[in-house]
Design a protein around this motif. Structure first.
Motif, PDB file in Angstrom:
ATOM      1  N   THR A   1      14.063   7.092  -7.468  1.00  0.00           N
ATOM      2  CA  THR A   1      12.601   7.138  -7.609  1.00  0.00           C
ATOM      3  C   THR A   1      12.242   7.682  -8.985  1.00  0.00           C
TER       4      THR A   1
ATOM      5  N   GLU B   1       4.632  -5.071  -2.458  1.00  0.00           N
ATOM      6  CA  GLU B   1       3.431  -4.262  -2.108  1.00  0.00           C
ATOM      7  C   GLU B   1       3.490  -2.930  -2.840  1.00  0.00           C
ATOM      8  N   ASN B   2       4.710  -2.379  -2.929  1.00  0.00           N
ATOM      9  CA  ASN B   2       4.841  -1.090  -3.599  1.00  0.00           C
ATOM     10  C   ASN B   2       4.568  -1.204  -5.085  1.00  0.00           C
ATOM     11  N   SER B   3       4.935  -2.369  -5.661  1.00  0.00           N
ATOM     12  CA  SER B   3       4.782  -2.499  -7.103  1.00  0.00           C
ATOM     13  C   SER B   3       3.302  -2.384  -7.475  1.00  0.00           C
TER      14      SER B   3
ATOM     15  N   MET C   1       0.998  -0.780  -5.832  1.00  0.00           N
ATOM     16  CA  MET C   1       0.576   0.610  -5.623  1.00  0.00           C
ATOM     17  C   MET C   1       1.071   1.497  -6.773  1.00  0.00           C
ATOM     18  N   LEU C   2       2.320   1.215  -7.202  1.00  0.00           N
ATOM     19  CA  LEU C   2       2.888   2.033  -8.285  1.00  0.00           C
ATOM     20  C   LEU C   2       2.108   1.857  -9.578  1.00  0.00           C
TER      21      LEU C   2
ATOM     22  N   CYS D   1      11.840  -2.651  -6.363  1.00  0.00           N
ATOM     23  CA  CYS D   1      10.643  -2.287  -5.577  1.00  0.00           C
ATOM     24  C   CYS D   1      10.134  -3.470  -4.770  1.00  0.00           C
ATOM     25  N   GLU D   2       9.610  -3.185  -3.594  1.00  0.00           N
ATOM     26  CA  GLU D   2       8.947  -4.207  -2.785  1.00  0.00           C
ATOM     27  C   GLU D   2       7.663  -4.611  -3.508  1.00  0.00           C
TER      28      GLU D   2
ATOM     29  N   SER E   1       7.465  10.838   2.652  1.00  0.00           N
ATOM     30  CA  SER E   1       7.202   9.673   1.804  1.00  0.00           C
ATOM     31  C   SER E   1       6.052   9.944   0.837  1.00  0.00           C
TER      32      SER E   1
END
Ligand SMILES: C[S@@+](CC[C@H](N)C(=O)[O-])C[C@H]1O[C@@H](n2cnc3c(N)ncnc32)[C@H](O)[C@@H]1O
Length: 660
Positions: A409, A335-337, A339-340, A332-333, A548
């Motif tokens: 995902t 920034e995504n981490s 958010m996740l 994961c990027e 997305s």
């Protein structure tokens, strides 16, 4: 090592998805989810055991650093709304990070009280002064807090100001103060008393009290938060969906639904109560974690009892999770981490609220069994013929994205859920007491296994049905996302890039849905999930946003027929068609005249909600639709007016000064 782990786990998960869990008991509908989590934990135990996470704890030094960052911004002059908001955020984070009953906490309250005084939020400032004072800080800070409180009372012209001022003066005289602070505090308090509290001060900005009209409609028997103008239907193409049970006028309110659950976003955190999501200046922090702040002690204790006692410690670990230490997550990027983890935290909260609602693990299992027993897809989640917005039975009958989500995902979701379930079992009292066993053995506990499956289901359900909260600023109508919420009835509306209904969140956590056009009996009602309709972006851009966020391919008419983005002005339509001009010319002039009056009225009234104006607009929109066309720039303008009035009357506003 990592790659082979990813490969083995991926294969096992894919096999499970393909082969299913045919031999397993699926009475609760969770057999696949439970097996996915079980398999992951079995293959992942090494990482859970050998990559211990350090929890984020309250820390005096961190609190001081945050206060310092706030101070640097505060002392620079001429702040705008953004800077005010950032300083407020630093000070509140400093409050949340400070250890309980510490001097750092007193200092953080004091710093924030200075900002609140500066913003002329006097009532809120007094709350922070009192909280700081109670912590018995050193004499100079006590003197400053007393002075600030007196200044607030004078500014608000409170009768108690004189007595409080006299008491403050007496107390300050007994303190050990430097000459400078003595001059500042004692002399000022004495000056107030000598001058009969007549000092120049900045008055509080008068609040624009918006009239909030009552919303009434005849209620649907099946879905009491919706109007009887709506009906729930099912078809194999659209799944469950909403249709008009009669002809609906433009601007008609069709749903007024309270949220089942809310979660504050990263942007909204520290400005909105973690429990009721009300904007809160002088918030109180959670006694254990650094993430949650509340508008009142009541919200704090209600949240603790209902769910926070279980999630609190889990969040402390989760928010410090290093994705690089785990196969799958390392893809994961960064920034995504973040958010996740935030959406995982929201999911845990939703599940805990549902379990609290029904009174325990056994009861929620029974709820799921009851949902599964009903084989009619239209009435899934109904109880006694009703789809109730406040029941988790409705929530767990909503669709998930399990079928559409890609294997990778799903792998990431399952790994995150496995980590969370391990933390819930070993670091929180959720299962009675903290379970002390190896990760591999943890799934032998049937309750842990069930909750693992339930958490994965919730993780796949929330993104599919989540509606965002927007906050509006005085200075701009554009919103910022400060949180998200789940509304069961709103979740039954399908999406269209040419929506015929609009939804607006209210400051009381409800959702209003109203019609944009006339809707004929039997027509399906569509919301636009992503904020961008066919006029504001291309089909490809819309498809990407929808995929997305929701993982489906849009089948709305605008996408199927690939409608053009541009809308004509009616006068151009008429110009091009002399025949139309002759037949509709007078009508158009009449509509234009009416529009002019309404635009003037709107501007004069500063967009106050006026039910009469709404009905005039409705009349106008109907005329427009009947004689001209609904797909025109002119019609969009009327629609925008209705939106502005509804947002003004019911929406959430961040009232923060745009200048000092
Ligand atoms: C919030 S639910 C809407 C209610 C849903 N139809 C049901 O059966 O519960 C969202 C799901 O509905 C389906 N959906 C909604 N709008 C759609 C559209 N325009 N095109 C295709 N599928 C759509 C997708 O499966 C999506 O994941």
């Amino acid at each position: 090592m990592f790659n082979s782990q990813i490969h083995t786990l991926n294969r096992s998960l894919i096999n499970l998805r393909i082969e299913g869990c045919e031999n397993k008991d699926n009475s609760d509908g969770l057999s696949l989810e439970k097996e996915l989590v079980h398999t992951t934990i079995n293959q992942y135990y090494f990482f859970l055991e050998h990559n211990p996470i350090q929890p984020i704890k309250k820390c005096a030094q961190e609190s001081m650093n945050l206060s310092e960052q706030g101070n640097v911004m505060y002392i620079s002059k001429n702040h705008n709304a953004n800077q005010h908001q950032q300083i407020w955020n630093y000070y509140t984070r400093s409050v949340a990070a400070a250890p309980n009953d510490s001097q750092e906490l007193a200092l953080a309250y004091s710093n924030r009280s200075a900002l609140l005084y500066h913003l002329r939020e006097f009532d809120e400032c007094i709350k922070d002064c009192d909280k700081g004072f109670k912590l018995n800080p050193p004499d100079p800070l006590k003197a400053e807090l007393l002075l600030r409180k007196v200044e607030c009372l004078i500014a608000m012209e409170r009768n108690t100001a004189k007595n409080v001022c006299q008491n403050a003066l007496n107390l300050c005289k007994g303190y050990t103060l430097s000459h400078e602070i003595e001059r500042k505090c004692i002399n000022k308090l004495q000056y107030f008393l000598d001058n009969n509290l007549q000092i120049p001060y900045k008055k509080k900005k008068t609040e624009n009290h918006k009239t909030k009209p009552a919303i009434t409609f005849e209620r649907s028997q099946e879905a009491p938060c919706a109007s009887s103008a709506l009906a729930i239907k099912y078809s194999s193409k659209w799944g469950r969906h909403i249709v008009a049970a009669r002809r609906i006028d433009p601007g008609e309110v069709l749903v007024l639904e309270p949220s089942y659950f809310t979660s504050v976003s990263m942007w909204g955190n520290y400005m909105f109560c973690s429990h009721c999501t009300k904007q809160t200046w002088a918030s109180v922090p959670c006694k254990s974690c650094v993430f949650n702040v509340y508008c009142s002690d009541k919200c704090k204790s209600e949240a603790w009892k209902k769910y926070h006692q279980y999630e609190c410690n889990v969040l402390a670990y989760l928010y410090n999770l290093n994705f690089y230490n785990y196969p799958f997550l390392s893809q994961c990027e960064p920034e995504n981490s973040h958010m996740l983890v935030r959406s995982l935290a929201a999911t845990i909260k939703l599940m805990l609220i549902a379990i609290n609602e029904v009174g325990g693990i056994d009861n929620i299992r029974q709820e799921l069994i009851d949902i599964e027993k009903n084989k009619d897809p239209r009435t899934k989640g109904f109880f006694n013929g009703v789809f109730d917005s406040q029941k988790c039975r409705s929530i767990y009958s909503l669709t998930t994205i399990l079928d559409n989500v890609a294997d990778e995902t799903l792998g990431i979701f399952t790994v995150l859920v496995s980590i969370a379930i391990h933390l819930l079992a070993t670091k929180s009292p959720f299962f009675g007491k903290k379970i002390k066993t190896t990760p591999k053995l943890i799934m032998n506990n049937p309750d842990v296994k069930f909750i693992g499956g339930l958490l994965l289901k919730t993780t796949l359900l929330l993104p599919n049905n989540n509606l965002k909260y927007f906050v509006h600023r005085e200075s701009t109508i554009l919103g910022q996302k400060f949180g998200s919420a789940l509304y069961p009835i709103c979740s039954l509306f399908n999406h269209s890039c040419d929506p015929n209904v609009i939804s607006v969140p209210t400051k009381e956590n409800e959702r209003i849905v109203y019609s944009k056009f006339t809707i004929e009996e039997g027509e399906q009602l569509f919301l636009c999930y992503v904020g961008d309709n066919y006029t504001s972006c291309s089909k490809e851009e819309r498809a990407e946003t929808i995929w997305s966020a929701y993982k489906f391919q849009c089948e709305c008419r605008a996408c199927q027929e690939n409608w053009s983005q541009s809308l004509p002005f009616v006068k151009d339509i008429l110009r091009k068609s002399p025949e139309l001009k002759i037949s509709l010319g007078t009508k158009y002039k009449y509509i234009e005249k009416l529009k002019g009056t309404i635009v003037n009225q709107l501007q004069g009234n500063n967009f106050e909600y006026d039910p009469k104006m709404i009905s005039n607009l409705q009349k106008l929109m109907k005329e427009h639709e009947t004689y001209l066309t609904r797909r025109s720039m002119d019609y969009e303008t009327f629609e925008r007016f209705i939106y502005m009035m509804i947002v003004n009357a019911f929406g959430t506003w961040l009232n923060i000064n745009d200048s000092c």
